[in-house]
Motif scaffolding. Structure first.
Motif, PDB file in Angstrom:
ATOM      1  N   UNK A   8       0.848  -1.189   0.000  1.00 12.08           N
ATOM      2  CA  UNK A   8       0.000   0.000   0.000  1.00 12.08           C
ATOM      3  C   UNK A   8       0.882   1.237   0.000  1.00 12.08           C
ATOM      4  N   UNK A   9       0.483   2.213  -0.793  1.00  9.87           N
ATOM      5  CA  UNK A   9       1.093   3.532  -0.790  1.00  9.87           C
ATOM      6  C   UNK A   9       0.076   4.505  -0.213  1.00  9.87           C
ATOM      7  N   UNK A  10       0.422   5.150   0.903  1.00  7.09           N
ATOM      8  CA  UNK A  10      -0.434   6.158   1.517  1.00  7.09           C
ATOM      9  C   UNK A  10       0.052   7.531   1.074  1.00  7.09           C
ATOM     10  N   UNK A  11      -0.878   8.376   0.626  1.00  5.98           N
ATOM     11  CA  UNK A  11      -0.528   9.679   0.068  1.00  5.98           C
ATOM     12  C   UNK A  11      -1.392  10.772   0.686  1.00  5.98           C
ATOM     13  N   UNK A  12      -0.763  11.888   1.019  1.00  2.00           N
ATOM     14  CA  UNK A  12      -1.481  13.127   1.330  1.00  2.00           C
ATOM     15  C   UNK A  12      -0.660  14.250   0.707  1.00  2.00           C
ATOM     16  N   UNK A  13      -1.054  15.467   0.912  1.00  2.00           N
ATOM     17  CA  UNK A  13      -0.360  16.572   0.248  1.00  2.00           C
ATOM     18  C   UNK A  13       1.080  16.679   0.746  1.00  2.00           C
ATOM     19  N   UNK A  14       1.256  16.828   2.061  1.00  2.00           N
ATOM     20  CA  UNK A  14       2.579  17.148   2.599  1.00  2.00           C
ATOM     21  C   UNK A  14       3.395  15.947   3.060  1.00  2.00           C
ATOM     22  N   UNK A  86      -7.481  17.017  -0.486  1.00  2.00           N
ATOM     23  CA  UNK A  86      -6.668  17.949  -1.259  1.00  2.00           C
ATOM     24  C   UNK A  86      -5.726  17.290  -2.261  1.00  2.00           C
ATOM     25  N   UNK A  87      -5.093  16.196  -1.894  1.00  3.15           N
ATOM     26  CA  UNK A  87      -4.121  15.557  -2.784  1.00  3.15           C
ATOM     27  C   UNK A  87      -4.836  14.916  -3.969  1.00  3.15           C
ATOM     28  N   UNK A  88      -4.249  15.063  -5.135  1.00  2.00           N
ATOM     29  CA  UNK A  88      -4.786  14.462  -6.349  1.00  2.00           C
ATOM     30  C   UNK A  88      -3.760  13.477  -6.897  1.00  2.00           C
TER      31      UNK A  88
END
Length: 136
Positions: A8-14, A86-88
């Motif tokens: 799994x790759x977890x992503x957010x903006x910062x 927010x993250x795309x």
């Protein structure tokens, strides 16, 4: 019941808060799952509140650094989880992407340690649901 992803790759903006919390919980509670995290606009350091709230439950993220999302990270994942609104993230290789609209206590005026604990527990519940266990 579906089979939990192996990576799994977890992503957010910062990549300094929610995605770091999700990755740390997944690594700690599901050591057989390959876990990475990244941000679409990474900060220079992990948010101190994220590290502190994880330390409260025995998870040490000393040494973690925010990193940018790359095509390689996406390709290496069975699933990409985007935390927040927010993250795309778009994938060209067909890697599935899901979005978690994680609780944001600051929108209700809750800040500081209480905010971070609420975020941690919301993320912990979601990680456990995703990877096939009931949150403690």
């Amino acid at each position: 019941m579906t089979t939990p992803p192996e990576s799994v790759l977890f992503v957010c903006v910062h990549n300094s808060g929610k995605s770091q919390i999700a990755a740390a919980i997944a690594r700690h509670d599901f050591p057989d799952v390959r876990v990475t995290s990244a941000g679409t606009a990474p900060s220079p350091t992990v948010h101190p509140g994220s590290a502190d709230t994880l330390a409260e439950v025995g998870i040490d993220i000393t040494g973690e650094q925010p990193k940018p999302i790359t095509d390689e990270l996406i390709t290496d994942a069975d699933l990409v989880v985007v935390l927040g609104t927010e993250a795309q993230v778009a994938t060209a290789d067909g890697t599935p992407v899901v979005r978690w609209d994680v609780d944001e206590p600051s929108s209700r005026g809750i800040e500081g340690t209480e905010r971070m604990r609420l975020v941690r527990e919301d993320v912990r519940r979601r990680v456990h649901e995703l990877l096939g266990a009931t949150a403690p």
